[in-house]
Scaffold this active site. Sequence first.
Site, PDB file in Angstrom:
ATOM      1  N   ALA A 254      23.001 112.388  24.527  1.00 18.90           N
ATOM      2  CA  ALA A 254      24.536 112.284  24.990  1.00 18.90           C
ATOM      3  C   ALA A 254      25.052 113.017  26.495  1.00 18.90           C
ATOM      4  O   ALA A 254      25.896 112.509  26.902  1.00 18.90           O
ATOM      5  CB  ALA A 254      25.358 111.714  23.751  1.00 18.90           C
ATOM      6  N   PRO A 256      26.376 114.437  29.802  1.00 12.13           N
ATOM      7  CA  PRO A 256      28.206 115.254  29.416  1.00 12.13           C
ATOM      8  C   PRO A 256      28.882 113.692  28.836  1.00 12.13           C
ATOM      9  O   PRO A 256      29.458 114.012  29.062  1.00 12.13           O
ATOM     10  CB  PRO A 256      28.784 115.466  30.733  1.00 12.13           C
ATOM     11  CG  PRO A 256      27.432 114.472  31.835  1.00 12.13           C
ATOM     12  CD  PRO A 256      26.108 114.140  31.541  1.00 12.13           C
ATOM     13  N   ASP A 275      22.991 115.672  21.165  1.00 16.85           N
ATOM     14  CA  ASP A 275      22.533 116.484  21.473  1.00 16.85           C
ATOM     15  C   ASP A 275      22.308 117.565  20.593  1.00 16.85           C
ATOM     16  O   ASP A 275      22.452 117.459  19.410  1.00 16.85           O
ATOM     17  CB  ASP A 275      23.345 117.153  22.831  1.00 16.85           C
ATOM     18  CG  ASP A 275      22.711 117.478  23.794  1.00 16.85           C
ATOM     19  OD1 ASP A 275      22.777 116.457  25.009  1.00 16.85           O
ATOM     20  OD2 ASP A 275      22.755 118.385  24.340  1.00 16.85           O
ATOM     21  N   ASP A 302      18.322 116.857  17.566  1.00 23.55           N
ATOM     22  CA  ASP A 302      17.608 117.203  19.045  1.00 23.55           C
ATOM     23  C   ASP A 302      16.139 115.884  19.011  1.00 23.55           C
ATOM     24  O   ASP A 302      15.394 115.717  18.358  1.00 23.55           O
ATOM     25  CB  ASP A 302      16.242 118.492  18.498  1.00 23.55           C
ATOM     26  CG  ASP A 302      15.231 118.973  19.168  1.00 23.55           C
ATOM     27  OD1 ASP A 302      14.782 118.168  20.128  1.00 23.55           O
ATOM     28  OD2 ASP A 302      14.803 120.380  19.052  1.00 23.55           O
ATOM     29  N   ASP A 320      18.316 108.641  27.100  1.00 19.60           N
ATOM     30  CA  ASP A 320      18.495 108.546  28.746  1.00 19.60           C
ATOM     31  C   ASP A 320      17.597 109.880  28.409  1.00 19.60           C
ATOM     32  O   ASP A 320      18.264 110.896  28.381  1.00 19.60           O
ATOM     33  CB  ASP A 320      19.622 109.060  29.129  1.00 19.60           C
ATOM     34  CG  ASP A 320      19.747 108.825  30.646  1.00 19.60           C
ATOM     35  OD1 ASP A 320      19.010 108.739  31.315  1.00 19.60           O
ATOM     36  OD2 ASP A 320      20.694 109.682  30.974  1.00 19.60           O
ATOM     37  N   CYS A 373      17.661 109.384  35.590  1.00 22.85           N
ATOM     38  CA  CYS A 373      17.352 110.440  37.094  1.00 22.85           C
ATOM     39  C   CYS A 373      16.556 110.586  37.285  1.00 22.85           C
ATOM     40  O   CYS A 373      17.040 111.367  38.212  1.00 22.85           O
ATOM     41  CB  CYS A 373      19.071 110.621  36.581  1.00 22.85           C
ATOM     42  SG  CYS A 373      18.418 112.738  36.588  1.00 22.85           S
TER      43      CYS A 373
END
Length: 423
Positions: A254, A256, A275, A302, A320, A373
């Site tokens: 998650a 930032p 996270d 994790d 993500d 990304c």
Amino acid sequence: MTLFEVEKKKFSGMDSLMEKFHQKLKNEKDRALFVELVHGVLRYKNLIDYYINFVTKKGVKDKRILNILRVATYELLFLEKIPEYATVNEACEVASKISPHLKAFVNAILRNIIRNKNQIEESLERIKEIDLKSYISIKLSYPKFLIDYLEESYGFEKALKILEFLNTRPPVGIKINTKKTNVDILVQELRKSGVEYEVNSHNSEIIYILKGNIKDTQLYKQGYFYFQDLASSLVVGLNKEDFKKAKKVLDLCAAPGGKTFNCAEVIDGFVVACDINDHKLDVLRENILRLGFDNIIVAKSDAEIFNPDFAGRFDIVIADLPCTGFGAIRKKPDIKWNKSYQDIENLHELQVRILDNAASYLKRGGLLFYSTCTLGRKENEETVLKFLDKHKDFSLVSQITIFPDEFKCDGFFISKLRKEGER
């Protein structure tokens, strides 16, 4: 430490270092120049080194002096508002603090660069005629493996457009918190604050800040927005109807927090935001309080390790995942120099392992959103194909590559996968 933890730490390392020194500077103009110099040198390191090596012949072995020369050369090549004499004098003074005799050495190199600019540019053009890839590697400052990799994925012309765009300076992106305000109200307040902005054409809830320190405004403190680029907002933005129907969403990685907050704005249920990093989880909690969300549960987990508490519980899982980050080079130009082709291979395998866990957390009929990304087929399309080959109970609904040169944002990849069955 798992590979997942290592990659998360590596990806945020430069940001932490930048922030440490950035906070020491009290003047806003000094802060802006600091970021410009650090990012500028990293963005054009190959080109800068070409100029330095052209006039030194044997190169510069002392890394401290080399970095002084790099910063000064960047100023000479790209910052026209700083007079050449001021750049040379400042570099010489810094070098003299290391050793007095180095002042003359630095002065000679920089004066030679100034005198021989045209000759250096002509020599670079000759390289273009002989070896185009080497020319691009120097002129645009990218490692050759990355040029080859993007060419293999998208073709030479498209790869070149991507590389050129990733060298541009990114504006600050903010996402409106629709739980507290709307576009019309927020832009009115931005005008009153003297902030220059641009509403994004692909998602009107994303606003790019062109001038002004938005974080110091009451708008930030009151939770009217959070920081997010267009690209990552599209995971939820392009699939709002799916998220509106969901009651339980899991955001595996998650921090930032952008996609978690996107979810919290639209779902009629709750989001579990995970996270592995304690500090990032603390920042996530602070932002949840600032933004006023009451439907987010923060959990330390994790993603690489199967969590039995999550098994079969969620309507949607957002994965993500750690990646090479090539799509974020505009914001993190150090990525150019700290990744290799082996990293692409390693991260591809890590992504598949984490997606194996993500598949187990979904209810039947649930949706898995896999995103990165980065750019290039290995970590994107090929990761999806490998996942589908292992998980016959999943099907591909849609996928899209957010090309940075087309969308004028970070490069990004989003794949929507459905688990068989009825919810």
